[in-house]
Design a protein around this motif. Structure first.
Motif: not given
Length: 291
Positions: A168-182
């Motif tokens: 679901v998250h779909r980005t690297e599992p070792y770094v923060y992302s700017q945003m996650v879809a609400g």
């Protein structure tokens, strides 16, 4: 503001420190009057004097930023507004993937608001889970001594806890992302813009200073953990002004907050502020939490 005043006092600028504290008092009064909406802190007023982030707004009634920032600053802690505001965050903004920036999402463009209302509902500033400001709520919960809730908000956006929802998250599992879809977005829980964020710095502050409670101050190192009650024992190391502090926290009674005893090199101390040790020294610190 009060921390700035302390620095001014310590450098001999006492007149300026007094002026700063007067400004802080005026701002606190303003926030608790013009900035309080009854159940949460308002976000702003537009150029026409209309409330942004209040019950009277059809959309964008409550925003995350003022709730975190105001409570971190201590506003409303003694008078009850802080507790009410953070309850509103939990009731109206919290989701299983993190805390959204605002609710309800904007569904059309507002000329007086501009860019924030130009994004689709649930994305970016328009009710997305903006990871940069989620740690402000973590820090605010720690101000109130609510360790379980502080850690709950921390782990919702922490990559180390997201492997189970990586599809679901779909980005690297070792770094923060700017945003996650609400929750208003069709891709609820999907992260975007990894690496492009100040989240890592703020989450480091939230875990190290708010939850683990190792707080650098002018007069030394304050130890004030705010942890989940099931954490029975933890150890950590902090380097501070050239000395190394080896800290053990014991929590025999399942407390969330409150230092009952503190020992430095085996000697019990009054309070929880440790005076700076000589550079190069290794200091043993034992902390016992109690209700």
């Amino acid at each position: 503001g009060n921390q700035f005043a302390e620095i001014l006092d310590s450098t001999g600028h006492t007149d300026e420190a007094a002026a700063v504290r007067a400004e802080v008092a005026e701002m606190e009064h303003t926030v608790l009057t013009a900035g309080w909406d009854g159940s949460w802190f308002r976000r702003a007023y537009d150029a026409f004097g209309h409330v942004i982030g209040g019950e009277e707004c059809e959309e964008g009634k409550i925003f995350i930023e003022p709730q975190g920032m105001c409570v971190m600053a201590g506003i409303g802690v003694d008078t009850g507004e802080a507790v009410t505001a953070l309850q509103s965050v939990k009731d109206k903004l919290d989701t299983k993937y993190g805390i959204v920036l605002l609710q309800p999402a904007y569904t059309s463009y507002y000329l007086n608001l501009g860019e924030i209302s130009s994004y689709p509902p649930g994305y970016k500033e328009n009710a997305g889970i903006f990871c940069h400001n989620n740690p402000w709520i973590t820090c605010a919960e720690a101000v109130l001594g609510r360790g379980a809730r502080a850690f709950e908000t921390y782990r919702k956006i922490c990559p180390a806890y997201l492997e189970a929802v990586s599809e679901v998250h779909r980005t690297e599992p070792y770094v923060y992302s700017q945003m996650v879809a609400g929750k208003d977005a069709p891709t609820f829980g999907e992260a975007k813009n990894s690496w492009l964020t100040g989240t890592a710095a703020w989450t480091f502050v939230s875990i190290s200073q708010a939850i683990l409670g190792v707080q650098p101050e002018l007069d030394g190192l304050r130890i004030d953990p705010c942890i989940p009650p099931e954490w029975a024992r933890l150890t950590l190391t902090r380097r501070f002004r050239g000395a190394q502090y080896c800290i053990t926290v014991e929590n025999p009674g399942g407390a969330e907050h409150g230092v009952q005893e503190l020992y430095v090199n085996g000697v019990r101390q009054d309070g929880n502020l440790i005076a700076p040790a000589a550079p190069g020294s290794v200091v043993s610190v034992r902390v016992v939490l109690g209700g």
